[in-house]
Design a protein around this motif. Sequence first.
Motif, PDB file in Angstrom:
ATOM      1  N   ALA A 207       0.924  -1.122  -0.101  1.00  0.00           N
ATOM      2  CA  ALA A 207       0.040   0.150  -0.074  1.00  0.00           C
ATOM      3  C   ALA A 207       0.827   1.208   0.014  1.00  0.00           C
ATOM      4  N   THR A 208       1.879   1.261   0.855  1.00  0.00           N
ATOM      5  CA  THR A 208       2.893   2.604   0.867  1.00  0.00           C
ATOM      6  C   THR A 208       3.215   2.583  -0.557  1.00  0.00           C
ATOM      7  N   GLN A 209       3.695   1.266  -1.170  1.00  0.00           N
ATOM      8  CA  GLN A 209       4.685   1.521  -2.433  1.00  0.00           C
ATOM      9  C   GLN A 209       3.725   2.102  -3.550  1.00  0.00           C
ATOM     10  N   LEU A 210       2.445   1.909  -3.638  1.00  0.00           N
ATOM     11  CA  LEU A 210       1.340   2.406  -4.381  1.00  0.00           C
ATOM     12  C   LEU A 210       1.368   3.815  -4.117  1.00  0.00           C
ATOM     13  N   ILE A 274      11.654  -5.906   2.948  1.00  0.00           N
ATOM     14  CA  ILE A 274      11.100  -6.065   4.424  1.00  0.00           C
ATOM     15  C   ILE A 274      11.855  -6.624   5.351  1.00  0.00           C
ATOM     16  N   PRO A 275      12.055  -6.174   6.639  1.00  0.00           N
ATOM     17  CA  PRO A 275      12.701  -7.229   7.658  1.00  0.00           C
ATOM     18  C   PRO A 275      11.825  -8.519   7.818  1.00  0.00           C
ATOM     19  N   ASN A 276      12.437  -9.766   7.952  1.00  0.00           N
ATOM     20  CA  ASN A 276      11.631 -10.874   8.381  1.00  0.00           C
ATOM     21  C   ASN A 276      10.835 -10.821   9.416  1.00  0.00           C
ATOM     22  N   ASP A 277       9.824 -11.684   9.363  1.00  0.00           N
ATOM     23  CA  ASP A 277       9.031 -11.977  10.521  1.00  0.00           C
ATOM     24  C   ASP A 277       9.948 -12.508  11.781  1.00  0.00           C
ATOM     25  N   GLY A 278       9.373 -12.569  13.059  1.00  0.00           N
ATOM     26  CA  GLY A 278      10.139 -12.916  13.865  1.00  0.00           C
ATOM     27  C   GLY A 278       9.400 -13.339  15.322  1.00  0.00           C
ATOM     28  N   VAL A 279       9.710 -13.265  16.243  1.00  0.00           N
ATOM     29  CA  VAL A 279       9.501 -13.740  17.619  1.00  0.00           C
ATOM     30  C   VAL A 279       9.626 -12.710  18.550  1.00  0.00           C
ATOM     31  N   ALA A 330      10.344  -0.563   9.632  1.00  0.00           N
ATOM     32  CA  ALA A 330       9.182  -1.139   9.588  1.00  0.00           C
ATOM     33  C   ALA A 330       7.936  -0.322  10.544  1.00  0.00           C
ATOM     34  N   ARG A 331       8.644   0.181  11.491  1.00  0.00           N
ATOM     35  CA  ARG A 331       7.656   1.009  12.344  1.00  0.00           C
ATOM     36  C   ARG A 331       7.695   2.367  11.789  1.00  0.00           C
ATOM     37  N   GLU A 332       8.419   2.661  11.039  1.00  0.00           N
ATOM     38  CA  GLU A 332       7.945   4.087  10.099  1.00  0.00           C
ATOM     39  C   GLU A 332       6.875   3.834   9.010  1.00  0.00           C
ATOM     40  N   VAL A 333       7.045   2.614   8.426  1.00  0.00           N
ATOM     41  CA  VAL A 333       5.762   2.448   7.572  1.00  0.00           C
ATOM     42  C   VAL A 333       4.635   2.201   8.185  1.00  0.00           C
ATOM     43  N   SER A 335       3.770   3.587  11.133  1.00  0.00           N
ATOM     44  CA  SER A 335       3.166   4.782  11.569  1.00  0.00           C
ATOM     45  C   SER A 335       2.205   5.506  10.485  1.00  0.00           C
ATOM     46  N   ASN A 336       2.404   5.311   9.230  1.00  0.00           N
ATOM     47  CA  ASN A 336       1.544   5.934   8.223  1.00  0.00           C
ATOM     48  C   ASN A 336      -0.088   5.362   8.175  1.00  0.00           C
ATOM     49  N   PHE A 337      -0.161   4.616   8.738  1.00  0.00           N
ATOM     50  CA  PHE A 337      -1.366   3.844   9.158  1.00  0.00           C
ATOM     51  C   PHE A 337      -1.955   3.751  10.512  1.00  0.00           C
ATOM     52  N   ALA A 338      -1.496   4.620  11.307  1.00  0.00           N
ATOM     53  CA  ALA A 338      -1.748   4.686  12.710  1.00  0.00           C
ATOM     54  C   ALA A 338      -3.200   4.779  12.706  1.00  0.00           C
ATOM     55  N   GLY A 339      -3.840   4.121  13.759  1.00  0.00           N
ATOM     56  CA  GLY A 339      -5.440   4.564  13.956  1.00  0.00           C
ATOM     57  C   GLY A 339      -6.294   3.516  13.302  1.00  0.00           C
ATOM     58  N   LEU A 340      -5.625   2.844  12.274  1.00  0.00           N
ATOM     59  CA  LEU A 340      -6.462   1.810  11.748  1.00  0.00           C
ATOM     60  C   LEU A 340      -6.777   0.485  12.416  1.00  0.00           C
TER      61      LEU A 340
END
Length: 340
Positions: A207-210, A274-279, A330-333, A335-340
């Motif tokens: 979505a950010t890329q679009l 993108i950073p990989n998933d994790g634990v 990833a946290r910066e990305v 933040s663009n969708f905060a509140g959703l």
Amino acid sequence: MKRAMRFAAIGAAAALALTACASEEPADEETAAEETGEDTGEEAAADPEELVLGLVPSQDMDTLVEDADELGALIEAELGIPVTTTVTDSYAGLVTAMQTGQAQIGMFGPIALVQAADQAGAEIVLQSVRYGTSTYHTQWFTNDPDTYCLDEVVEVEQEDGSIYTFCNGTDEAETGPAGEDALELIEQDTQISMVDESSASGYYYPATQLERVAGLDPLALNTLFAGGHPNSIINVASGDYPVGVSFDDARDNVVEENPQIGEEVTVFAFSDEIPNDGVAVSGDLSEDLQQRIADAMVAVIETEEGATAFDEVYSIEGLVPADLEALDAAREVESNFAGL
């Protein structure tokens, strides 16, 4: 967790001061225990006797539950603490489970990892490795290559003999971004199959890329959340949506059921890396137990049986200490969708 521990220390100091006014000797004994590092039993009491490992759907639910139970049993055997597993309906649900103490260990995508840390006070301890790297990317795919392929479709035969189709250079690109010119053909009302509202590769990054490439409003896309990466592939293959996204290459999770899936959907673009998933583990656990959980999971994946279990759950090949700086991106990305 460190912040909570500081608050606990302040509270403990106040309690000791009050106790000292009433009886000097007990306070001295407790203070002496703290100064010598003697275990007063408080930390041990804070750790639960049973742990819950939380996951989200990445495949057929029944199969995931079975694979998760097997993985939990291996972690339990290594850790020496009972481990049960739960599969929530979304990353948001798993963040809530961590927040409310219903899960102490969570396996998250990168966006949900930072949400677990920021919203539930979890500690990010490990990241996954696939194909020798700790990053990955979104793949864009379509059932309409005549529209979204700006060059010829390339057929690539897989090890199992199935054919996967690619265009716009995605057959040769090892990292993203790739094929971005084709994303300019997507319009604001184009129906797009995405994965989950908390998925990095299945929503946040594409979505950010679009927005960056095509100038589209990422919050007003014509999106269906499929609930899983394979489901997104199936949505596009069935013709319900012309374009979809998933991790690269989620067709592997569908090809056994549908050997023609690689020809029915064609990959035409990649996102940024993108950073990989994790634990993540609960911040309410002692630092000792947090480390023991991380060590146990690493030890399990280094065994033949454990490697198979991690592969079947999330196609994970290895686990490494979390790269917190990479997760800040990833946290910066997010933040663009905060509140959703």
